[in-house]
Design a protein around this motif. Structure first.
Motif, PDB file in Angstrom:
ATOM      1  N   VAL A 176      -5.586   4.712   0.026  1.00  0.00           N
ATOM      2  CA  VAL A 176      -4.774   3.781  -0.776  1.00  0.00           C
ATOM      3  C   VAL A 176      -3.318   3.807  -0.314  1.00  0.00           C
ATOM      4  CG1 VAL A 176      -3.854   3.340  -3.101  1.00  0.00           C
ATOM      5  CG2 VAL A 176      -6.290   3.864  -2.784  1.00  0.00           C
ATOM      6  N   LYS A 177      -2.783   5.040  -0.133  1.00  0.00           N
ATOM      7  CA  LYS A 177      -1.369   5.199   0.201  1.00  0.00           C
ATOM      8  C   LYS A 177      -1.032   4.513   1.541  1.00  0.00           C
ATOM      9  CE  LYS A 177       1.926   9.009   0.395  1.00  0.00           C
ATOM     10  NZ  LYS A 177       2.038   9.490   1.751  1.00  0.00           N
ATOM     11  N   GLU A 180      -0.777   0.871   1.077  1.00  0.00           N
ATOM     12  CA  GLU A 180       0.465   0.565   0.347  1.00  0.00           C
ATOM     13  C   GLU A 180       1.670   0.686   1.286  1.00  0.00           C
ATOM     14  OE1 GLU A 180      -0.784   1.901  -4.191  1.00  0.00           O
ATOM     15  OE2 GLU A 180       0.358   3.304  -2.949  1.00  0.00           O
ATOM     16  N   GLU A 181       1.678   1.735   2.099  1.00  0.00           N
ATOM     17  CA  GLU A 181       2.799   1.926   3.032  1.00  0.00           C
ATOM     18  C   GLU A 181       2.887   0.785   4.057  1.00  0.00           C
ATOM     19  OE1 GLU A 181       2.983   6.789   2.756  1.00  0.00           O
ATOM     20  OE2 GLU A 181       2.249   5.873   4.604  1.00  0.00           O
ATOM     21  N   ASP A 185       0.616  -5.046  -1.828  1.00  0.00           N
ATOM     22  CA  ASP A 185       1.174  -5.004  -3.182  1.00  0.00           C
ATOM     23  C   ASP A 185       0.217  -4.299  -4.141  1.00  0.00           C
ATOM     24  OD1 ASP A 185       3.599  -6.796  -2.804  1.00  0.00           O
ATOM     25  OD2 ASP A 185       2.005  -8.045  -1.998  1.00  0.00           O
ATOM     26  N   PHE A 186      -1.089  -4.444  -3.890  1.00  0.00           N
ATOM     27  CA  PHE A 186      -2.112  -3.778  -4.710  1.00  0.00           C
ATOM     28  C   PHE A 186      -3.214  -3.306  -3.769  1.00  0.00           C
ATOM     29  CE2 PHE A 186      -0.272  -7.197  -7.200  1.00  0.00           C
ATOM     30  CZ  PHE A 186       0.146  -6.511  -8.340  1.00  0.00           C
ATOM     31  N   VAL A 187      -3.749  -2.137  -4.059  1.00  0.00           N
ATOM     32  CA  VAL A 187      -4.864  -1.638  -3.235  1.00  0.00           C
ATOM     33  C   VAL A 187      -6.015  -1.248  -4.170  1.00  0.00           C
ATOM     34  CG1 VAL A 187      -5.601   0.023  -1.493  1.00  0.00           C
ATOM     35  CG2 VAL A 187      -3.235  -0.794  -1.501  1.00  0.00           C
TER      36      VAL A 187
END
Ligand SMILES: NC(=O)c1ccc[n+]([C@@H]2O[C@H](COP(=O)([O-])OP(=O)(O)OC[C@H]3O[C@@H](n4cnc5c(N)ncnc54)[C@H](OP(=O)(O)O)[C@@H]3O)[C@@H](O)[C@H]2O)c1
Length: 327
Positions: A176-177, A180-181, A185-187
């Motif tokens: 997920v991170k 996001e990185e 905007d949403f994972v």
């Protein structure tokens, strides 16, 4: 020269580190001394015999290095230049041959790690978004396998091209991170949550305008549940190994489209198209607007270990194989 040769179709034990002859070039080709190459999901499929290769073969789709020799009709390239390329045969080798149409100059400021990791994922992501989906400013995009090589690149390019909302799906929480990185905007972790209803919730019931689907099977089928009217689903891979069914009733009244794309087919049948793509993506890399996330590095000899990481779905971003020590 040293190269990785697939001597049979099957598991990673089929990849052998061998001495083979340096390939010869035709008039319109270039010999490249490889500094680094990268591992793509397609290499795993090729190793299992699912890409039409004949044994034995050298795997690999892209490479970065120095031009060592040019054919007699090559006019725009010179010996010694730093380049990225899509080689004619495999790239897991100390030397590769590529058509002059599939060799692109890179400036000294672009390090070989980024250069070797970028060709397939940047050229592919740019063509998917810009040429196939024809992304418009303010649109929303759903990227499946968002923490992988293509995923992390496509998220960034979608944002650079003006996407307002980018949603990613990933196979486990650790990924997920990374998504996001990369700018998502949403994972959504699709093993734990129904991604289609979550996407609809995140888009106030509208669905997304563009879906980049490289997973296939049920992921493709569920994607149609969260594609907005006039939306485009671009299908370009089947990492799940399963086939998805598209129903005609899902398309005409909603004005939605399902489109396919293959960089491999384009390299073979319309290689000239990739010059325009190179002109778009290389500046993004040089200006640091687009960062290629390299999650793993191995020496050429250890290519089998790299394949293992992808097959176990543990890969994050790209995997680079170091052919020489130069960075
Ligand atoms: N059309 C083209 O020209 C073209 C060119 C290059 C790549 N591709 C396709 O684009 C996709 C991404 O390529 P990539 O090299 O960047 O790979 P990648 O995304 O770095 O790795 C593949 C990812 O697929 C997901 N996946 C879902 N089901 C899987 C399964 N059963 N086994 C293994 N992985 C599974 C995994 O992510 P999660 O765990 O997050 O689900 C895995 O990390 C692949 O499908 C590839 O074939 C297409």
């Amino acid at each position: 020269m040293k190269a990785i040769l697939a001597t049979e179709f099957g598991g990673t034990e089929c990849l052998k580190y061998k001495d083979v002859d340096i390939p010869e070039i035709e008039n319109d080709e270039v010999l490249i001394k490889v500094v680094k190459t990268s591992v793509n999901f397609a290499d795993i499929k090729a190793r299992y015999g699912k890409k039409g290769a004949t044994l034995p073969f050298i795997p690999g789709l892209d490479a970065a290095g120095y031009i060592e020799k040019i054919g007699s009709s090559v006019s725009e390239l010179q010996v010694g230049q730093r380049v990225i390329a899509f080689p004619k045969k495999g790239s897991y080798a100390e030397y590769v041959v590529a058509s002059d149409k599939l060799v692109f100059l890179i400036p000294d400021s672009l390090d070989f790690r980024t250069a070797a990791a970028c060709p397939t994922v940047t050229f592919l992501s740019h063509r998917l978004l810009y040429n196939i989906a024809q992304i418009q400013k303010g649109e929303s995009v759903l990227v499946h396998a968002a923490a992988g090589g293509v995923g992390t690149t496509a998220i960034q390019l979608a944002k650079l091209m003006g996407a307002e909302k980018v949603i990613g799906t990933v196979g486990n929480k650790e990924k997920v991170k990374i998504a996001e990185e990369s700018g998502a905007d949403f994972v959504i972790c699709y093993e734990e949550e129904e991604f289609d209803s979550k996407v609809n919730e995140l888009t106030e019931g509208q669905g997304v305008d563009i879906i980049l689907d490289s997973v296939s099977g049920s992921v493709t089928e569920k994607s149609l549940n969260c594609l907005a009217p006039y939306g485009r689903l671009v299908h370009f891979g089947n990492s799940s190994g399963t086939i998805g069914k598209i129903k005609t009733i899902d398309l005409h009244s909603s004005c939605r489209a399902v489109l396919g794309f293959s960089l491999g087919t384009t390299r073979k049948q319309k290689p000239h198209l990739l010059k325009e793509t190179a002109g778009a993506v290389i500046p993004y890399l040089v200006n640091n607007q687009l960062k290629i996330i390299v999650g793993h590095e191995f020496t050429l000899k250890d290519a089998a270990k790299a394949h293992d990481v992808i097959e176990k779905r543990l890969n994050i971003g790209k995997i680079v194989l170091n052919v020489t020590d130069e960075d």
